[in-house]
Design a protein around this motif. Structure first.
Motif, mmCIF file in Angstrom:
data_model
loop_
_atom_site.group_PDB
_atom_site.id
_atom_site.type_symbol
_atom_site.label_atom_id
_atom_site.label_comp_id
_atom_site.label_asym_id
_atom_site.label_seq_id
_atom_site.Cartn_x
_atom_site.Cartn_y
_atom_site.Cartn_z
ATOM 1 N N ILE A 133 -24.840 83.930 134.349
ATOM 2 C CA ILE A 133 -24.199 84.669 133.245
ATOM 3 C C ILE A 133 -22.673 84.550 133.365
ATOM 4 N N GLU A 134 -22.171 84.665 134.586
ATOM 5 C CA GLU A 134 -20.721 84.554 134.808
ATOM 6 C C GLU A 134 -20.211 83.160 134.429
ATOM 7 N N LYS A 135 -21.006 82.127 134.712
ATOM 8 C CA LYS A 135 -20.622 80.764 134.337
ATOM 9 C C LYS A 135 -20.570 80.621 132.826
ATOM 10 N N GLU A 136 -21.577 81.205 132.186
ATOM 11 C CA GLU A 136 -21.690 81.134 130.731
ATOM 12 C C GLU A 136 -20.478 81.776 130.036
ATOM 13 N N PHE A 137 -20.112 82.987 130.509
ATOM 14 C CA PHE A 137 -18.969 83.705 129.908
ATOM 15 C C PHE A 137 -17.638 83.293 130.531
ATOM 16 N N GLU A 151 -21.576 95.909 128.045
ATOM 17 C CA GLU A 151 -22.853 95.808 128.761
ATOM 18 C C GLU A 151 -23.953 95.278 127.852
ATOM 19 N N LYS A 152 -23.894 95.648 126.556
ATOM 20 C CA LYS A 152 -24.964 95.245 125.644
ATOM 21 C C LYS A 152 -25.088 93.719 125.575
ATOM 22 N N GLN A 153 -23.952 93.044 125.467
ATOM 23 C CA GLN A 153 -23.962 91.576 125.412
ATOM 24 C C GLN A 153 -24.375 90.973 126.751
ATOM 25 N N PHE A 154 -23.959 91.656 127.846
ATOM 26 C CA PHE A 154 -24.379 91.203 129.174
ATOM 27 C C PHE A 154 -25.912 91.233 129.269
ATOM 28 N N ARG A 155 -26.504 92.339 128.817
ATOM 29 C CA ARG A 155 -27.973 92.486 128.892
ATOM 30 C C ARG A 155 -28.685 91.456 128.004
ATOM 31 N N LYS A 156 -28.088 91.156 126.864
ATOM 32 C CA LYS A 156 -28.677 90.176 125.955
ATOM 33 C C LYS A 156 -28.675 88.791 126.610
ATOM 34 N N LYS A 157 -27.535 88.437 127.183
ATOM 35 C CA LYS A 157 -27.414 87.142 127.864
ATOM 36 C C LYS A 157 -28.336 87.100 129.088
ATOM 37 N N LYS A 177 -31.200 88.605 129.435
ATOM 38 C CA LYS A 177 -32.568 88.377 128.955
ATOM 39 C C LYS A 177 -32.782 86.915 128.560
ATOM 40 N N GLU A 178 -31.842 86.358 127.801
ATOM 41 C CA GLU A 178 -31.965 84.963 127.358
ATOM 42 C C GLU A 178 -32.010 84.007 128.552
ATOM 43 N N THR A 179 -31.137 84.256 129.529
ATOM 44 C CA THR A 179 -31.043 83.371 130.698
ATOM 45 C C THR A 179 -32.339 83.399 131.506
ATOM 46 N N ILE A 180 -32.865 84.597 131.724
ATOM 47 C CA ILE A 180 -34.093 84.720 132.517
ATOM 48 C C ILE A 180 -35.273 84.095 131.780
ATOM 49 N N ILE A 181 -35.377 84.376 130.481
ATOM 50 C CA ILE A 181 -36.493 83.808 129.712
ATOM 51 C C ILE A 181 -36.419 82.289 129.733
ATOM 52 N N ASN A 182 -35.221 81.746 129.567
ATOM 53 C CA ASN A 182 -35.045 80.290 129.577
ATOM 54 C C ASN A 182 -35.440 79.706 130.942
ATOM 55 N N LEU A 183 -34.885 80.239 132.010
ATOM 56 C CA LEU A 183 -35.140 79.662 133.335
ATOM 57 C C LEU A 183 -36.584 79.866 133.791
ATOM 58 N N CYS A 184 -37.124 81.058 133.532
ATOM 59 C CA CYS A 184 -38.493 81.340 133.998
ATOM 60 C C CYS A 184 -39.547 80.634 133.145
ATOM 61 N N THR A 185 -39.141 80.097 132.006
ATOM 62 C CA THR A 185 -40.076 79.367 131.167
ATOM 63 C C THR A 185 -39.969 77.859 131.399
ATOM 64 N N ASN A 186 -38.750 77.372 131.588
ATOM 65 C CA ASN A 186 -38.533 75.925 131.635
ATOM 66 C C ASN A 186 -38.334 75.328 133.022
ATOM 67 N N GLY A 191 -30.292 95.212 137.392
ATOM 68 C CA GLY A 191 -30.732 95.956 136.218
ATOM 69 C C GLY A 191 -31.688 95.183 135.315
ATOM 70 N N ALA A 192 -31.996 93.945 135.701
ATOM 71 C CA ALA A 192 -32.791 93.080 134.815
ATOM 72 C C ALA A 192 -34.158 93.675 134.474
ATOM 73 N N PHE A 193 -34.800 94.293 135.464
ATOM 74 C CA PHE A 193 -36.156 94.801 135.225
ATOM 75 C C PHE A 193 -36.186 96.059 134.355
ATOM 76 N N LEU A 194 -35.004 96.532 133.924
ATOM 77 C CA LEU A 194 -34.971 97.621 132.941
ATOM 78 C C LEU A 194 -35.554 97.139 131.621
ATOM 79 N N GLN A 195 -35.465 95.826 131.354
ATOM 80 C CA GLN A 195 -35.950 95.265 130.083
ATOM 81 C C GLN A 195 -37.408 94.830 130.228
ATOM 82 N N GLU A 196 -38.241 95.461 129.395
ATOM 83 C CA GLU A 196 -39.683 95.232 129.490
ATOM 84 C C GLU A 196 -40.066 93.761 129.296
ATOM 85 N N GLU A 197 -39.371 93.090 128.380
ATOM 86 C CA GLU A 197 -39.674 91.686 128.104
ATOM 87 C C GLU A 197 -39.441 90.817 129.349
#
Ligand SMILES: Nc1ncnc2c1ncn2[C@@H]1O[C@H](COP(=O)(O)OP(=O)(O)OP(=O)(O)O)[C@@H](O)[C@H]1O
Ligand SMILES: O=C(O)C1=C[C@@H](O)[C@@H](O)[C@H](O)C1
Ligand SMILES: [Mg+2]
Length: 186
Positions: A45-49, A62-68, A70-79, A90-96
């Motif tokens: 996330i730090e590299k991205e921003f 924080e809202k944008q941090f949490r959005k990024k 989620k996107e980063t984890i979904i991308n890496l854990c899928t691909n 704080g990542a596991f606060l998000q159910e998705e």
């Protein structure tokens, strides 16, 4: 790629737990022992921003941090596969995020008691915006409040009284045991 397409041995290993329990440090050690690449979500996330987490919280929020996050984890854990991935505290606060990691990856919870954790605050506070401005009682409240989100995991290790190498060895040994039991013919 879903979990069903992957051999257990190929699945990403994900480390979760409260800030400062050692996800980044221990994740690197586990990756080394398994000859895998290591990925740290906060670092991605730090590299991205192109700025440290503290600055992302101040300038983008924080809202944008949490959005990024989620996107980063979904991308890496899928691909990706065969990686060791440390999440932010704080990542596991998000159910998705929880659901995806638990269905696609092997999730290890690094547990640490409050008594041991509180001695580490001074080492980590400068880079953890969520802790800044909190007194000890408020940190204890956050620590307690967060524990239930980490209860969703596949395996856990209590790291009190273990050094980094001991925790990493425990994780690697327990993975190898599981791989041998569930995939004996690999
Ligand atoms: N088992 C351990 N024993 C002693 N010190 C440790 C242990 N694990 C980690 N540490 C130290 O604790 C500090 C915090 O560790 P680390 O940055 O890996 O935590 P983290 O879980 O990744 O935190 P965050 O969620 O904020 O990213 C580091 O200075 C690290 O060296
Ligand atoms: O527990 C948290 O909410 C956080 C933990 C860190 O890993 C970073 O992801 C960020 O500082 C937020
Ligand atoms: Mg970390």
């Amino acid at each position: 790629m879903g979990m069903n397409d992957l051999a257990l041995r190929e699945m990403n290993i994900v480390l979760i737990g409260f800030m400062g329990v050692g996800k980044t440090t221990i994740g690197k050690a586990v990756a080394k022992k398994l000859y895998r690449d290591f990925l740290d979500i906060d670092e991605e996330i730090e590299k991205e921003f192109q700025m440290p987490t503290t600055k992302i919280f101040q300038e983008i929020g924080e809202k944008q941090f949490r959005k990024k996050e989620k996107e980063t984890i979904i991308n890496l854990c899928t691909n990706q596969r065969l990686k060791v991935i440390s999440l932010g505290g704080g990542a596991f606060l998000q159910e998705e995020i929880r659901n995806l990691c638990l269905s696609n990856c092997i999730v290890f919870f690094l547990d640490l008691s409050w008594e041991s954790w509180k001695d580490r605050v001074s080492m980590i506070i400068d880079s953890r915006p969520v802790l800044q401005g909190k007194n000890s009682e408020e940190m204890k409240d956050l620590f307690d409040e967060r524990q239930p989100i980490y209860e969703d995991h596949h395996s856990k290790v209590l790291t009190d009284n273990l050094d980094v190498d001991e925790v990493a060895s425990f994780i690697v040994d327990s993975l190898k045991t599981a791989w041998d039991i569930y995939e004996p013919n690999h």
